[in-house]
Design a protein around this motif. Sequence first.
Motif, PDB file in Angstrom:
ATOM      1  N   ASP A 191      24.529  16.160  49.010  1.00  0.00           N
ATOM      2  CA  ASP A 191      25.406  14.996  49.157  1.00  0.00           C
ATOM      3  C   ASP A 191      25.691  14.338  47.812  1.00  0.00           C
ATOM      4  O   ASP A 191      26.842  14.006  47.499  1.00  0.00           O
ATOM      5  CB  ASP A 191      24.769  13.973  50.101  1.00  0.00           C
ATOM      6  CG  ASP A 191      24.595  14.512  51.505  1.00  0.00           C
ATOM      7  OD1 ASP A 191      25.583  14.545  52.250  1.00  0.00           O
ATOM      8  OD2 ASP A 191      23.464  14.911  51.842  1.00  0.00           O
ATOM      9  N   ALA A 195      29.291  14.196  45.964  1.00  0.00           N
ATOM     10  CA  ALA A 195      29.853  12.867  45.724  1.00  0.00           C
ATOM     11  C   ALA A 195      30.113  12.635  44.237  1.00  0.00           C
ATOM     12  O   ALA A 195      31.183  12.150  43.845  1.00  0.00           O
ATOM     13  CB  ALA A 195      28.912  11.789  46.275  1.00  0.00           C
ATOM     14  N   THR A 198      33.019  14.916  42.672  1.00  0.00           N
ATOM     15  CA  THR A 198      34.400  14.625  43.099  1.00  0.00           C
ATOM     16  C   THR A 198      34.923  13.346  42.457  1.00  0.00           C
ATOM     17  O   THR A 198      36.006  12.871  42.808  1.00  0.00           O
ATOM     18  CB  THR A 198      34.499  14.496  44.631  1.00  0.00           C
ATOM     19  OG1 THR A 198      33.542  13.536  45.100  1.00  0.00           O
ATOM     20  CG2 THR A 198      34.255  15.826  45.317  1.00  0.00           C
ATOM     21  N   TRP A 235      33.752   8.851  53.741  1.00  0.00           N
ATOM     22  CA  TRP A 235      32.327   9.220  53.745  1.00  0.00           C
ATOM     23  C   TRP A 235      31.700   8.929  52.389  1.00  0.00           C
ATOM     24  O   TRP A 235      30.616   8.354  52.305  1.00  0.00           O
ATOM     25  CB  TRP A 235      32.184  10.700  54.090  1.00  0.00           C
ATOM     26  CG  TRP A 235      30.802  11.237  53.840  1.00  0.00           C
ATOM     27  CD1 TRP A 235      29.715  11.148  54.662  1.00  0.00           C
ATOM     28  CD2 TRP A 235      30.340  11.932  52.654  1.00  0.00           C
ATOM     29  NE1 TRP A 235      28.610  11.743  54.081  1.00  0.00           N
ATOM     30  CE2 TRP A 235      28.975  12.237  52.850  1.00  0.00           C
ATOM     31  CE3 TRP A 235      30.959  12.329  51.473  1.00  0.00           C
ATOM     32  CZ2 TRP A 235      28.215  12.911  51.895  1.00  0.00           C
ATOM     33  CZ3 TRP A 235      30.211  13.005  50.515  1.00  0.00           C
ATOM     34  CH2 TRP A 235      28.847  13.290  50.731  1.00  0.00           C
ATOM     35  N   ARG A 236      32.401   9.308  51.323  1.00  0.00           N
ATOM     36  CA  ARG A 236      31.858   9.085  49.990  1.00  0.00           C
ATOM     37  C   ARG A 236      31.729   7.597  49.681  1.00  0.00           C
ATOM     38  O   ARG A 236      30.746   7.163  49.072  1.00  0.00           O
ATOM     39  CB  ARG A 236      32.734   9.773  48.942  1.00  0.00           C
ATOM     40  CG  ARG A 236      32.052   9.941  47.592  1.00  0.00           C
ATOM     41  CD  ARG A 236      32.994  10.447  46.541  1.00  0.00           C
ATOM     42  NE  ARG A 236      34.036   9.463  46.231  1.00  0.00           N
ATOM     43  CZ  ARG A 236      34.938   9.595  45.263  1.00  0.00           C
ATOM     44  NH1 ARG A 236      34.940  10.684  44.515  1.00  0.00           N
ATOM     45  NH2 ARG A 236      35.852   8.668  45.043  1.00  0.00           N
ATOM     46  N   TYR A 240      28.281   5.570  48.569  1.00  0.00           N
ATOM     47  CA  TYR A 240      28.172   4.651  47.436  1.00  0.00           C
ATOM     48  C   TYR A 240      27.677   3.284  47.897  1.00  0.00           C
ATOM     49  O   TYR A 240      26.790   2.678  47.282  1.00  0.00           O
ATOM     50  CB  TYR A 240      29.528   4.508  46.740  1.00  0.00           C
ATOM     51  CG  TYR A 240      29.735   5.486  45.610  1.00  0.00           C
ATOM     52  CD1 TYR A 240      29.605   5.096  44.286  1.00  0.00           C
ATOM     53  CD2 TYR A 240      30.047   6.815  45.862  1.00  0.00           C
ATOM     54  CE1 TYR A 240      29.778   5.991  43.241  1.00  0.00           C
ATOM     55  CE2 TYR A 240      30.232   7.725  44.830  1.00  0.00           C
ATOM     56  CZ  TYR A 240      30.093   7.306  43.522  1.00  0.00           C
ATOM     57  OH  TYR A 240      30.263   8.198  42.498  1.00  0.00           O
TER      58      TYR A 240
END
Length: 266
Positions: A191, A195, A198, A235-236, A240
Amino acid sequence: MLELYQFELSHYVEKIRLILDYKGLEYRKINVTPGIGQIELFQMSGQRQVPVLKDGSEIIADSTAIAEYLDKKYPEKPLLPSDLKQKGVCLQMEQWADESIGLNARKALIGALSKNQTFRTAVLPNSTPDILKNVVSAIPSDFLSVLGLGVGMGPDAVKTAEAELKRSLTALCFILMEQPYLLGDTPTLADFAVAGLTMYVKFPKGPYLDIPQGLKDQGVPGIADVGTFEPFFTWRDKLYTDFRRAFSSAGYPGASGSAPTSINID
């Protein structure tokens, strides 16, 4: 205290910042000055790339090696699943993020910078004089495309990278449809790698990075602004919100200041 030698805009460094914040580890960011700072970095670590982590007398280079070190030295909130099959999948996904998403994101960002004058100047530090910003903005896109050919990042390479990123993001959207994280109910190394790597595709919109305001929530046209990939970026954003500590020039935990500084070798 842990010391992270970094460039603020490095997506491989962002992978490590996410991991450090997830584990709740205090650390000091040391911004490496391009050029002279990288020579000093080589003297310390044997290579010129960031990230490099210093933990007392331990010096660790490379984001994967740093993640492995942190998980062994600070095992609370582990990054790898205990199930061996899941662990293998996790490690494979991290490698995919490093070698496919990370490299393609860099090419796609360079393509976006060559096409978009506003986006190009937004990448410049806030301290950049207006006259220099105007010069950068005025550079013809065709000229930048020609320069890109010389380093393997011409229009065809950018187009291929964008196509591969779209396939990767589509796959990620499918994986995340019915589970909160890439391997189930608990965040893992996969994950944080995905994250962080990207970041160039679409910069986080929250108060997490010391970057120009014009870059936040912006990214590669045709990907960052396409609704098809919104589930992934949503989702990202949640990842965060849940785990990344907010940046503040006045009080970010462990920050050493936003301006680049040369590094001192013990």
